[in-house]
Design an enzyme around this catalytic site. Structure first.
Site, PDB file in Angstrom:
ATOM      1  N   GLU A  48       0.854  -1.188   0.000  1.00 31.13           N
ATOM      2  CA  GLU A  48       0.000   0.000   0.000  1.00 31.13           C
ATOM      3  C   GLU A  48       0.896   1.247   0.000  1.00 31.13           C
ATOM      4  O   GLU A  48       1.840   1.335   0.785  1.00 31.13           O
ATOM      5  CB  GLU A  48      -0.934  -0.030   1.226  1.00 31.13           C
ATOM      6  CG  GLU A  48      -1.638   1.267   1.567  1.00 31.13           C
ATOM      7  CD  GLU A  48      -2.483   1.846   0.435  1.00 31.13           C
ATOM      8  OE1 GLU A  48      -3.245   1.101  -0.207  1.00 31.13           O
ATOM      9  OE2 GLU A  48      -2.369   3.067   0.189  1.00 31.13           O
ATOM     10  N   ARG A  83     -17.386   3.993   5.332  1.00 31.18           N
ATOM     11  CA  ARG A  83     -16.239   3.406   4.634  1.00 31.18           C
ATOM     12  C   ARG A  83     -15.095   3.031   5.564  1.00 31.18           C
ATOM     13  O   ARG A  83     -14.538   1.940   5.487  1.00 31.18           O
ATOM     14  CB  ARG A  83     -15.671   4.422   3.630  1.00 31.18           C
ATOM     15  CG  ARG A  83     -16.403   4.462   2.363  1.00 31.18           C
ATOM     16  CD  ARG A  83     -15.934   5.652   1.560  1.00 31.18           C
ATOM     17  NE  ARG A  83     -16.677   5.692   0.337  1.00 31.18           N
ATOM     18  CZ  ARG A  83     -16.314   5.072  -0.773  1.00 31.18           C
ATOM     19  NH1 ARG A  83     -15.195   4.408  -0.841  1.00 31.18           N
ATOM     20  NH2 ARG A  83     -17.074   5.125  -1.842  1.00 31.18           N
ATOM     21  N   ARG A 129     -20.320  16.315  -1.020  1.00 35.40           N
ATOM     22  CA  ARG A 129     -20.518  15.266  -0.007  1.00 35.40           C
ATOM     23  C   ARG A 129     -20.494  15.848   1.392  1.00 35.40           C
ATOM     24  O   ARG A 129     -19.782  16.816   1.667  1.00 35.40           O
ATOM     25  CB  ARG A 129     -19.416  14.206  -0.114  1.00 35.40           C
ATOM     26  CG  ARG A 129     -19.358  13.560  -1.457  1.00 35.40           C
ATOM     27  CD  ARG A 129     -18.204  12.587  -1.557  1.00 35.40           C
ATOM     28  NE  ARG A 129     -18.592  11.246  -1.154  1.00 35.40           N
ATOM     29  CZ  ARG A 129     -17.804  10.190  -1.285  1.00 35.40           C
ATOM     30  NH1 ARG A 129     -16.598  10.309  -1.775  1.00 35.40           N
ATOM     31  NH2 ARG A 129     -18.217   8.993  -0.908  1.00 35.40           N
ATOM     32  N   ALA A 146     -17.722  -0.625  -5.366  1.00 39.90           N
ATOM     33  CA  ALA A 146     -17.124  -1.484  -4.346  1.00 39.90           C
ATOM     34  C   ALA A 146     -17.657  -2.907  -4.505  1.00 39.90           C
ATOM     35  O   ALA A 146     -16.922  -3.883  -4.308  1.00 39.90           O
ATOM     36  CB  ALA A 146     -17.430  -0.946  -2.952  1.00 39.90           C
TER      37      ALA A 146
HETATM   38  P1  FAD Z   1      -9.450   2.190  -4.114  1.00 40.10           P
HETATM   39  O1  FAD Z   1     -10.500   2.215  -3.082  1.00 40.10           O
HETATM   40  O2  FAD Z   1      -9.245   3.329  -4.981  1.00 40.10           O
HETATM   41  O3  FAD Z   1      -8.125   1.675  -3.436  1.00 40.10           O
HETATM   42  C1  FAD Z   1      -6.887   1.733  -4.110  1.00 40.10           C
HETATM   43  C2  FAD Z   1      -5.767   1.633  -3.067  1.00 40.10           C
HETATM   44  O4  FAD Z   1      -4.521   1.542  -3.764  1.00 40.10           O
HETATM   45  C3  FAD Z   1      -5.671   2.853  -2.158  1.00 40.10           C
HETATM   46  O5  FAD Z   1      -5.509   2.425  -0.830  1.00 40.10           O
HETATM   47  C4  FAD Z   1      -4.432   3.593  -2.677  1.00 40.10           C
HETATM   48  O6  FAD Z   1      -3.754   4.319  -1.668  1.00 40.10           O
HETATM   49  C5  FAD Z   1      -3.591   2.438  -3.199  1.00 40.10           C
HETATM   50  N1  FAD Z   1      -2.680   2.831  -4.276  1.00 40.10           N
HETATM   51  C6  FAD Z   1      -2.921   3.669  -5.308  1.00 40.10           C
HETATM   52  N2  FAD Z   1      -1.844   3.746  -6.114  1.00 40.10           N
HETATM   53  C7  FAD Z   1      -0.911   2.925  -5.574  1.00 40.10           C
HETATM   54  C8  FAD Z   1       0.407   2.581  -5.964  1.00 40.10           C
HETATM   55  N3  FAD Z   1       0.983   3.090  -7.066  1.00 40.10           N
HETATM   56  N4  FAD Z   1       1.108   1.697  -5.192  1.00 40.10           N
HETATM   57  C9  FAD Z   1       0.554   1.163  -4.060  1.00 40.10           C
HETATM   58  N5  FAD Z   1      -0.706   1.472  -3.649  1.00 40.10           N
HETATM   59  C10 FAD Z   1      -1.428   2.329  -4.413  1.00 40.10           C
HETATM   60  N6  FAD Z   1     -19.089   2.018  -4.610  1.00 40.10           N
HETATM   61  C11 FAD Z   1     -20.144   1.324  -4.126  1.00 40.10           C
HETATM   62  O7  FAD Z   1     -20.179   0.081  -4.279  1.00 40.10           O
HETATM   63  N7  FAD Z   1     -21.178   1.956  -3.479  1.00 40.10           N
HETATM   64  C12 FAD Z   1     -21.207   3.295  -3.300  1.00 40.10           C
HETATM   65  O8  FAD Z   1     -22.142   3.828  -2.681  1.00 40.10           O
HETATM   66  C13 FAD Z   1     -20.120   4.066  -3.803  1.00 40.10           C
HETATM   67  N8  FAD Z   1     -20.118   5.399  -3.667  1.00 40.10           N
HETATM   68  C14 FAD Z   1     -19.092   6.108  -4.191  1.00 40.10           C
HETATM   69  C15 FAD Z   1     -19.146   7.516  -4.103  1.00 40.10           C
HETATM   70  C16 FAD Z   1     -18.142   8.279  -4.665  1.00 40.10           C
HETATM   71  C17 FAD Z   1     -18.235   9.779  -4.639  1.00 40.10           C
HETATM   72  C18 FAD Z   1     -17.024   7.631  -5.290  1.00 40.10           C
HETATM   73  C19 FAD Z   1     -15.887   8.436  -5.884  1.00 40.10           C
HETATM   74  C20 FAD Z   1     -16.967   6.236  -5.391  1.00 40.10           C
HETATM   75  C21 FAD Z   1     -18.012   5.458  -4.861  1.00 40.10           C
HETATM   76  N9  FAD Z   1     -18.003   4.064  -4.956  1.00 40.10           N
HETATM   77  C22 FAD Z   1     -19.058   3.360  -4.470  1.00 40.10           C
HETATM   78  C23 FAD Z   1     -16.882   3.322  -5.594  1.00 40.10           C
HETATM   79  C24 FAD Z   1     -15.980   2.705  -4.514  1.00 40.10           C
HETATM   80  O9  FAD Z   1     -15.471   3.728  -3.713  1.00 40.10           O
HETATM   81  C25 FAD Z   1     -14.803   1.877  -5.072  1.00 40.10           C
HETATM   82  O10 FAD Z   1     -15.223   1.078  -6.129  1.00 40.10           O
HETATM   83  C26 FAD Z   1     -14.236   1.003  -3.959  1.00 40.10           C
HETATM   84  O11 FAD Z   1     -13.641   1.811  -2.990  1.00 40.10           O
HETATM   85  C27 FAD Z   1     -13.255  -0.083  -4.409  1.00 40.10           C
HETATM   86  O12 FAD Z   1     -12.106   0.446  -4.878  1.00 40.10           O
HETATM   87  P2  FAD Z   1     -10.696  -0.328  -5.017  1.00 40.10           P
HETATM   88  O13 FAD Z   1     -10.329  -1.084  -3.780  1.00 40.10           O
HETATM   89  O14 FAD Z   1     -10.662  -1.022  -6.307  1.00 40.10           O
HETATM   90  O15 FAD Z   1      -9.751   0.944  -5.151  1.00 40.10           O
END
Ligand code: FAD
Length: 437
Positions: free
Chosen positions: A45, A118, A199, A334
């Site tokens: 991370e 979250r 938000r 998510a």
């Molecule tokens: P992320 O949550 O983006 O996590 C990525 C991680 O990788 C982070 O911890 C980051 O620090 C790390 N990272 C980034 N780059 C690097 C790197 N180069 N090297 C190492 N680590 C790195 N989804 C829903 O299902 N329901 C909802 O109600 C909803 N509401 C939302 C509202 C808003 C306004 C937004 C923007 C999104 C919403 N989503 C919702 C979408 C949801 O937030 C994401 O799909 C969910 O968090 C899953 O993301 P992820 O784990 O794939 O990536």
């Protein structure tokens, strides 16, 4: 065969897996994999610790199913909110934003509006992660691979080499350019959807008082609501065991196709309450009550990815937001990350999956997940149009709008990710009969 300059492997394992990114998706994936003692799992991370913002996230029935399959149900149930009785099955009630007129409700029988704070959710799933798996301050800056292994490099000069690298590193993924090299696929960058999201979180009691003061029903605080209007909409749902109400207020620029964010503008900014109130001037008493309770909103420029040609390149795969970032209008991002996590973790945990055939397994994952995740991206964008009286063939025809809202989520919610596992395993048996099983 596996060399690893960051983490020492003490005993040989069937497979070594490096996960880049510890958001909701990456952590859930790591937890699921870590239950198999034959897998060496390391999570990298960029941030100094796991962290999520203090906002709400809503889950549809398919996401709740994925949480159960991932074995995270207990952690989830302890912190999850649901619609209060007698509205248990209500995902959202839909109202006209100009005068609060009730239009219809979308029902998710048995699940309703299942939502979490979250940061609480991330903490709850992190508690299931064995010690020694997570490494912080590890920003991935590139990935490369050879015939037998894949290597991620970090900005502190260290590297991780394993059998596979999984990019769960969000919309600005550093793993994605390796999977889709720009010289072959062009530069893939997230694009602004044209929508800003304001938000905020409101103590439930404060909102109930504010609603009543405007002559609105107090129950609008805890029963999830969507207020719809031209190029704008507002949603509310409870989180933190109903102590808080999560609010997102959206405005979309549809004046030109593909609007651009002003050069250099930050994706997330603190803005004034006056700006937000101005955007919703003339909206209903309930909407005014909600927005007046948010003195310090943040404004998010919502970005998404185009549908990608592929998610896998040999031993490297991208998942979650890194692969299919979308706008949040179906509350589905998510959920898709959790479905991805369950499907791939189950495939990698199969005893037949080994270093020599793991690329075939990643390819089978892509085959079963690609069309669904692309459809979720596409329909999430369309959902924003529908809510904001700009849906194709719907516009401001409220009868059509109601029809659409009552049925548009069925295909998304009625999906069992275990069927993806079965489909992938069937294809693997067929295609890799020499090496598999
Ligand atoms: P992320 O949550 O983006 O996590 C990525 C991680 O990788 C982070 O911890 C980051 O620090 C790390 N990272 C980034 N780059 C690097 C790197 N180069 N090297 C190492 N680590 C790195 N989804 C829903 O299902 N329901 C909802 O109600 C909803 N509401 C939302 C509202 C808003 C306004 C937004 C923007 C999104 C919403 N989503 C919702 C979408 C949801 O937030 C994401 O799909 C969910 O968090 C899953 O993301 P992820 O784990 O794939 O990536």
């Amino acid at each position: 065969m596996v060399a690893n300059s960051t983490v020492a492997n003490t005993q040989p394992k069937r497979l070594s897996i490096g996960i880049i990114g510890g958001g909701i998706g990456g952590v859930a994936f790591a937890v699921a994999l870590s239950r198999d003692s034959q897998l060496d799992v390391q999570l990298f991370e960029a941030a100094p610790q796991f962290s999520e913002i203090g906002a709400g996230v809503s889950f549809g029935p398919n996401a709740v199913k994925a949480i159960q399959l991932l074995g995270l149900e207990n952690a989830y149930q302890r912190i999850a909110d649901s619609s209060p009785a007698p509205f248990e099955d209500v995902w959202f009630e839909w109202r006209r934003g100009s005068d609060d007129t009730y239009l219809t409700a979308s029902l998710a029988p048995g699940v309703g509006q299942s939502s979490v704070h979250r940061a609480d959710f991330l903490d709850a799933i992190v508690a299931n992660l064995p010690e020694g798996i997570a490494h912080f301050g590890k920003r991935c800056i590139g990935v490369k691979q050879g015939t037998d292994s894949a290597t991620a490099s970090f900005d502190d000069g260290t590297h991780f080499t394993g059998d596979v690298i999984i990019g769960f590193d969000g919309i600005k993924s550093a793993v994605r350019p390796h999977v889709l090299p720009p010289e072959q696929y062009g530069e893939i960058t997230p694009f602004w959807s044209g929508t800003y999201a304001y938000r905020g979180m409101i103590p439930t009691r404060d909102l109930e008082i504010a609603l009543e003061a405007k002559g609105s029903e107090k129950r609008l605080a805890l029963v999830p609501q969507m207020y719809l209007g031209k190029d704008r909409h507002i949603l509310t749902f409870p989180v933190k065991q109903s102590q808080l109400v999560n609010v997102v207020a959206f405005i979309t620029d549809r004046s030109i196709p593909n609007p651009k964010l002003p050069e250099g503008e930050e994706w997330v900014q603190a803005v004034s309450q006056a700006e937000m109130l101005d955007v919703f001037a003339g909206w209903s008493p309930a909407c005014q009550a909600i927005l007046e309770c948010i003195p310090e909103p943040t404004r998010w420029a919502l970005h998404e990815l185009p549908e990608l040609a592929r998610y896998q390149r040999d031993r490297v795969l991208i998942m979650g937001e890194a692969a299919h970032a979308l706008v949040p209008h179906q509350g589905a991002g998510a959920g898709q990350a959790l479905e991805d996590a369950y499907v791939l973790a189950t495939l990698l945990a199969d005893a037949s999956c080994r270093s020599h055939n793991v690329s075939t397994v990643l390819s089978a994952f892509e085959q079963v997940r690609h069309s669904r995740t692309c459809k979720v991206q596409r329909t999430s964008h369309e959902a924003g149009d529908v809510y904001e009286y700009a849906g194709e063939g719907i516009g401001d025809d409220e009868a059509e709008l109601i029809n659409n809202l009552e049925s548009r989520f069925e295909w998304l919610w009625n999906h069992d990710p275990h069927e993806d596992v079965i489909a992938a395993k069937n294809s693997l048996k067929f295609e890799t009969s020499e090496n598999w099983g």
